[in-house]
Design a protein around this motif. Structure first.
Motif, mmCIF file in Angstrom:
data_model
loop_
_atom_site.group_PDB
_atom_site.id
_atom_site.type_symbol
_atom_site.label_atom_id
_atom_site.label_comp_id
_atom_site.label_asym_id
_atom_site.label_seq_id
_atom_site.Cartn_x
_atom_site.Cartn_y
_atom_site.Cartn_z
ATOM 1 N N TYR A 35 54.422 39.885 58.930
ATOM 2 C CA TYR A 35 53.178 39.897 58.163
ATOM 3 C C TYR A 35 51.972 39.575 59.044
ATOM 4 C CZ TYR A 35 56.091 39.969 53.968
ATOM 5 O OH TYR A 35 56.997 40.315 52.999
ATOM 6 N N LEU A 36 52.194 38.721 60.046
ATOM 7 C CA LEU A 36 51.088 38.320 60.903
ATOM 8 C C LEU A 36 50.858 39.265 62.071
ATOM 9 C CD1 LEU A 36 51.771 34.470 61.141
ATOM 10 C CD2 LEU A 36 50.000 35.594 59.806
ATOM 11 N N SER A 37 51.734 40.230 62.254
ATOM 12 C CA SER A 37 51.655 41.089 63.435
ATOM 13 C C SER A 37 50.313 41.819 63.575
ATOM 14 C CB SER A 37 52.812 42.089 63.441
ATOM 15 O OG SER A 37 52.801 42.884 62.258
ATOM 16 N N PRO A 38 49.692 42.364 62.514
ATOM 17 C CA PRO A 38 48.380 43.010 62.722
ATOM 18 C C PRO A 38 47.331 42.047 63.268
ATOM 19 C CG PRO A 38 49.312 43.648 60.607
ATOM 20 C CD PRO A 38 50.168 42.540 61.119
ATOM 21 N N THR A 39 47.312 40.824 62.723
ATOM 22 C CA THR A 39 46.347 39.840 63.211
ATOM 23 C C THR A 39 46.654 39.429 64.641
ATOM 24 O OG1 THR A 39 46.085 38.999 60.953
ATOM 25 C CG2 THR A 39 45.308 37.597 62.745
ATOM 26 N N ILE A 40 47.931 39.251 64.943
ATOM 27 C CA ILE A 40 48.328 38.872 66.298
ATOM 28 C C ILE A 40 47.922 39.950 67.297
ATOM 29 C CG2 ILE A 40 50.300 38.396 67.808
ATOM 30 C CD1 ILE A 40 51.684 37.114 65.418
ATOM 31 N N LEU A 42 45.455 42.113 66.999
ATOM 32 C CA LEU A 42 43.994 42.075 67.158
ATOM 33 C C LEU A 42 43.557 40.916 68.043
ATOM 34 C CD1 LEU A 42 42.726 42.932 63.559
ATOM 35 C CD2 LEU A 42 42.569 44.350 65.605
ATOM 36 N N ILE A 43 44.160 39.749 67.853
ATOM 37 C CA ILE A 43 43.800 38.588 68.674
ATOM 38 C C ILE A 43 44.126 38.848 70.142
ATOM 39 C CG2 ILE A 43 44.382 36.178 69.150
ATOM 40 C CD1 ILE A 43 44.679 35.750 66.166
ATOM 41 N N VAL A 44 45.298 39.440 70.380
ATOM 42 C CA VAL A 44 45.699 39.712 71.762
ATOM 43 C C VAL A 44 44.755 40.722 72.403
ATOM 44 C CG1 VAL A 44 47.503 40.718 73.201
ATOM 45 C CG2 VAL A 44 48.110 39.094 71.408
ATOM 46 N N VAL A 45 44.431 41.802 71.670
ATOM 47 C CA VAL A 45 43.600 42.869 72.235
ATOM 48 C C VAL A 45 42.146 42.426 72.402
ATOM 49 C CG1 VAL A 45 42.693 45.189 71.834
ATOM 50 C CG2 VAL A 45 45.098 44.687 71.367
ATOM 51 N N LEU A 46 41.616 41.720 71.406
ATOM 52 C CA LEU A 46 40.196 41.385 71.414
ATOM 53 C C LEU A 46 39.887 40.039 72.041
ATOM 54 C CD1 LEU A 46 39.208 42.599 67.832
ATOM 55 C CD2 LEU A 46 39.012 43.832 69.998
ATOM 56 N N MET A 47 40.882 39.167 72.233
ATOM 57 C CA MET A 47 40.606 37.839 72.755
ATOM 58 C C MET A 47 41.422 37.504 73.992
ATOM 59 S SD MET A 47 40.774 34.173 70.773
ATOM 60 C CE MET A 47 39.648 34.781 69.519
ATOM 61 N N VAL A 48 42.729 37.601 73.887
ATOM 62 C CA VAL A 48 43.582 37.156 74.995
ATOM 63 C C VAL A 48 43.392 38.036 76.225
ATOM 64 C CG1 VAL A 48 45.949 36.738 75.726
ATOM 65 C CG2 VAL A 48 45.255 36.174 73.390
ATOM 66 N N ILE A 49 43.471 39.347 76.042
ATOM 67 C CA ILE A 49 43.344 40.266 77.189
ATOM 68 C C ILE A 49 41.973 40.146 77.863
ATOM 69 C CG2 ILE A 49 43.286 42.692 77.865
ATOM 70 C CD1 ILE A 49 45.488 43.240 75.867
ATOM 71 N N PRO A 50 40.846 40.136 77.121
ATOM 72 C CA PRO A 50 39.555 39.960 77.805
ATOM 73 C C PRO A 50 39.446 38.636 78.558
ATOM 74 C CG PRO A 50 39.214 40.853 75.606
ATOM 75 C CD PRO A 50 40.645 40.476 75.688
#
Length: 313
Positions: A35-40, A42-50
Motif C-alpha cells: 500500500y505504501l509503495s507509491p509513496t515510497i 515518490l520519496i525515493v525519486v523526488l528526495m532520496v536520489i536528488p
C-alpha cells in the motif's frame, strides 16, 4: 426374508488442510509496504536520489558543466568554509532566524492572549482574528511586492515617519547596508507571526480554568498566574513551534530574493541565496552542492531536536 442395507451416503472425511503459515505471515508483513509503495517510490525519486546526487557532486569538481568530472575530496567544503561570503551568509542567517523566531513567539503569544481574553466580545474577537490572520493569507510574492512599495523612499512608511517628525528625509530601507537586513527581518516577522498566534491560541484554549481559579484562590496576581500557569502549560507548544520556526526560517529564500536579492553588498545574503548564486549565477555547482550539504546538516540537527521533543511529548 431379504434384508436390504441402505447405502452409506456419508461424505468421506477429509483431512484438515494445514495453512501455509510462513507464506501467510510473510504476506501479512509485506502487505503494508504494498500500500505504501507509491509513496515510497515518490520519496525515493523526488528526495532520496536528488540528495544522494548532491552529496556526490560535493565531492567532485567540474560537475554538470563538464562531461568528465574528477574526484576532489573535501576541497569543495574547504573552499566554501573559507569563503568570506559564506561566513557572512552564515552570520546573517543566524541573526535572521534568531530575531525572527523570538519575535514570532512574543507577538504570537501576545495576540493569542488578547484573542483569548474574556474582556472582548465575540464580534470584536472575530474582527481581530481576520485582521491578524491576513499576513498569513498572502503569498510570498505578494508580500514582497507590497513591502517593496511600502519601504520605498517615496512609500507610505517614510511618509508616516516624516509626518510624525521621526525622519527628515526618505530612507531606502532595502538599499541601505545598515538597515536592509533588519528591514527584511521585519517583513519576515510580519508575514510569519499569525501561524504562531493560531497555534498558541489553541494551546491557551486547552488550559483548564480550574488552574487559574486555584491560583487566584492562593492569592496569585495576573503576572504570577501567567508565569506559573500559562507558560508551563504552553511550554511543549512553544518549544515545538520554536524549533519548527528555526527550520523554516533557515530555509527562507523567496522573500529575501524578491526583496533584496541578497544585497546590498551581501548584507542580506543568507545560506539559501548564497547557494543559489553559486549554482545559477557563477555556475559553480560543486561548491553549491557542498554549501547545500552543509545547510542540510544544520537543518538535520534542528530536525533531530524537534523529533526528540515530539517523542518526549
Amino acid at each position: 426374508m431379504t434384508s436390504t442395507t441402505a447405502p452409506d451416503t456419508t461424505a468421506p472425511t477429509q483431512e484438515p488442510v494445514t495453512p501455509d503459515r510462513p507464506r501467510t505471515t510473510l504476506t501479512r508483513r509485506l502487505s503494508p509496504f504494498g500500500y505504501l509503495s507509491p509513496t515510497i517510490v515518490l520519496i525515493v525519486v523526488l528526495m532520496v536520489i536528488p540528495i544522494v546526487m548532491v552529496i556526490s557532486y560535493s565531492f567532485r569538481d567540474n560537475v554538470i558543466v563538464q562531461e568528465n568530472s574528477v574526484f576532489a575530496g573535501l576541497a569543495n567544503y574547504t573552499t566554501v568554509l573559507t569563503d568570506p561570503n559564506f561566513l557572512a551568509a552564515l552570520k546573517n542567517t543566524a541573526i535572521f532566524i534568531t530575531v525572527s523566531t523570538v519575535a514570532h513567539l512574543i507577538l504570537g503569544l501576545a495576540f493569542a492572549m488578547m484573542l483569548n481574553t474574556q474582556l472582548l466580545g465575540g464580534v470584536t474577537k472575530a474582527i481581530f482574528r481576520i485582521v491578524y490572520i491576513l499576513p498569513w493569507l498572502f503569498t510570498i510574492a505578494v508580500i514582497a511586492v507590497i513591502w517593496r512599495l511600502l519601504l520605498d523612499p517615496s512609500g507610505v512608511v517614510n511618509y508616516v515617519l516624516q509626518t510624525l517628525g521621526l525622519l527628515q528625509e526618505g530612507v531606502n530601507w532595502l538599499s541601505d547596508p545598515g538597515k536592509a537586513l533588519w528591514a527584511v527581518t521585519f517583513v519576515n516577522i510580519w508575514s510569519g507571526y499569525p501561524f504562531f498566534m493560531i497555534s498558541l491560541l489553541a494551546g491557551l484554549q486547552g488550559i483548564p480554568n480550574d488552574l487559574y481559579e486555584a491560583a487566584a484562590v492562593d492569592g496569585a496576581n495576573p503576572v504570577q498566574r501567567f508565569l506559573n500557569v500559562t507558560l508551563p502549560q504552553l511550554r511543549p507548544v512553544i518549544i515545538s513551534m520554536a524549533v519548527l520556526d528555526l527550520i523554516w526560517t533557515s530555509q527562507q529564500f523567496a522573500l529575501i530574493w524578491m526583496l533584496t536579492g541578497g544585497g546590498p553588498l551581501n548584507v542580506t545574503e543568507v545560506l539559501s541565496t548564497f547557494t543559489y548564486k553559486q549554482a545559477f549565477s557563477e555556475y559553480e555547482f560543486a561548491t553549491a552542492s557542498a554549501a547545500a550539504v552543509i545547510v542540510l546538516l544544520l537543518t538535520m540537527v534542528l530536525a533531530f531536536f524537534y523529533v526528540r521533543l515530539q517523542k518526549e511529548r
